[in-house]
Design a protein around this motif. Structure first.
Motif, PDB file in Angstrom:
ATOM      1  N   GLU A 140       0.826  -1.209   0.000  1.00 21.46           N
ATOM      2  CA  GLU A 140       0.000   0.000   0.000  1.00 21.46           C
ATOM      3  C   GLU A 140       0.861   1.259   0.000  1.00 21.46           C
ATOM      4  OE1 GLU A 140      -3.392   2.311  -0.149  1.00 21.46           O
ATOM      5  OE2 GLU A 140      -3.104   0.199  -0.589  1.00 21.46           O
ATOM      6  N   ALA A 141       1.967   1.266   0.749  1.00 23.71           N
ATOM      7  CA  ALA A 141       2.854   2.436   0.806  1.00 23.71           C
ATOM      8  C   ALA A 141       3.460   2.721  -0.567  1.00 23.71           C
ATOM      9  CB  ALA A 141       3.945   2.212   1.841  1.00 23.71           C
ATOM     10  N   ARG A 182       2.104   1.942  -3.505  1.00 28.63           N
ATOM     11  CA  ARG A 182       1.024   2.468  -4.343  1.00 28.63           C
ATOM     12  C   ARG A 182       0.772   3.943  -4.050  1.00 28.63           C
ATOM     13  NH1 ARG A 182      -3.771   4.119  -4.246  1.00 28.63           N
ATOM     14  NH2 ARG A 182      -4.080   3.671  -2.060  1.00 28.63           N
ATOM     15  N   ARG A 183       0.719   4.299  -2.767  1.00 32.75           N
ATOM     16  CA  ARG A 183       0.484   5.699  -2.388  1.00 32.75           C
ATOM     17  C   ARG A 183       1.617   6.602  -2.861  1.00 32.75           C
ATOM     18  NH1 ARG A 183      -1.131   3.645   2.596  1.00 32.75           N
ATOM     19  NH2 ARG A 183       0.806   4.372   3.506  1.00 32.75           N
ATOM     20  N   ALA A 184       2.852   6.142  -2.712  1.00 36.04           N
ATOM     21  CA  ALA A 184       4.002   6.940  -3.146  1.00 36.04           C
ATOM     22  C   ALA A 184       3.933   7.221  -4.642  1.00 36.04           C
ATOM     23  CB  ALA A 184       5.308   6.216  -2.803  1.00 36.04           C
ATOM     24  N   GLN A 204       1.270   7.068  -6.581  1.00 37.32           N
ATOM     25  CA  GLN A 204       0.095   7.884  -6.850  1.00 37.32           C
ATOM     26  C   GLN A 204       0.399   9.361  -6.590  1.00 37.32           C
ATOM     27  OE1 GLN A 204      -3.396   6.779  -4.605  1.00 37.32           O
ATOM     28  NE2 GLN A 204      -4.744   7.631  -6.152  1.00 37.32           N
ATOM     29  N   ASN A 205       1.191   9.655  -5.556  1.00 39.23           N
ATOM     30  CA  ASN A 205       1.557  11.040  -5.258  1.00 39.23           C
ATOM     31  C   ASN A 205       2.461  11.647  -6.318  1.00 39.23           C
ATOM     32  OD1 ASN A 205       0.036  11.154  -2.919  1.00 39.23           O
ATOM     33  ND2 ASN A 205       1.724  10.488  -1.625  1.00 39.23           N
ATOM     34  N   CYS A 259       9.269   8.761  -8.711  1.00 36.12           N
ATOM     35  CA  CYS A 259       9.248   8.365  -7.293  1.00 36.12           C
ATOM     36  C   CYS A 259      10.475   7.552  -6.925  1.00 36.12           C
ATOM     37  CB  CYS A 259       7.990   7.565  -6.976  1.00 36.12           C
ATOM     38  SG  CYS A 259       6.591   8.624  -6.618  1.00 36.12           S
ATOM     39  N   TYR A 286      12.564   2.329  -3.755  1.00 35.40           N
ATOM     40  CA  TYR A 286      11.404   2.130  -2.884  1.00 35.40           C
ATOM     41  C   TYR A 286      11.831   1.370  -1.633  1.00 35.40           C
ATOM     42  CZ  TYR A 286       8.766   3.675  -6.910  1.00 35.40           C
ATOM     43  OH  TYR A 286       8.286   4.421  -7.952  1.00 35.40           O
ATOM     44  N   GLN A 333     -10.394   7.575 -10.454  1.00 30.80           N
ATOM     45  CA  GLN A 333     -10.075   7.391  -9.042  1.00 30.80           C
ATOM     46  C   GLN A 333      -9.340   8.609  -8.502  1.00 30.80           C
ATOM     47  OE1 GLN A 333     -10.206   4.346  -6.995  1.00 30.80           O
ATOM     48  NE2 GLN A 333     -11.622   3.458  -8.443  1.00 30.80           N
ATOM     49  N   ARG A 341     -10.442  11.559  -5.099  1.00 28.55           N
ATOM     50  CA  ARG A 341      -9.679  11.693  -3.840  1.00 28.55           C
ATOM     51  C   ARG A 341     -10.136  12.865  -3.029  1.00 28.55           C
ATOM     52  NH1 ARG A 341      -3.466  11.276  -3.690  1.00 28.55           N
ATOM     53  NH2 ARG A 341      -3.475  12.876  -5.236  1.00 28.55           N
TER      54      ARG A 341
END
Length: 101
Positions: free
Chosen positions: A2-3, A5-7, A9-10, A69, A76, A97, A101
């Protein structure tokens, strides 16, 4: 994870007025054990919506997000003991999606 994916996405920047903003793409890539990209492993594995040009633009945007990223983070930060789980990643980039947000 999840971390991860969030990174990513940011780091993903979608131009709401572009044709790419109507395209969903799934990309896949491989990571080395230190969490860096393995060569030129980023590839398009699926898409929906849009023209060929829009799909190409959406793929390039998603690919840039993964690379940006990885560079910003110096790789990562993933648990080495779970390398078998995260060495091959597949992520779907869906602009709808992002707007929710």
């Amino acid at each position: 994870t999840e971390a991860l994916r969030r990174a990513i996405q940011n780091c993903w920047v979608v131009d709401p007025g572009s044709g790419a903003s109507l395209v969903t793409v799934t990309i896949a890539f491989s990571l080395t054990q230190d969490g860096t990209l393995r060569g030129s492993s980023v590839r398009l594995v699926g898409n929906s919506g849009g023209s060929k040009a829009s799909i190409d633009a959406a793929f390039q945007t998603a690919s840039r997000a993964v690379r940006r990223c990885e560079t910003e983070l110096g790789g990562y930060d993933l648990p080495p003991e779970k390398y078998a789980y995260w060495k091959d990643i597949e992520i779907t980039f869906d602009p709808q999606q992002m707007r929710l947000r």
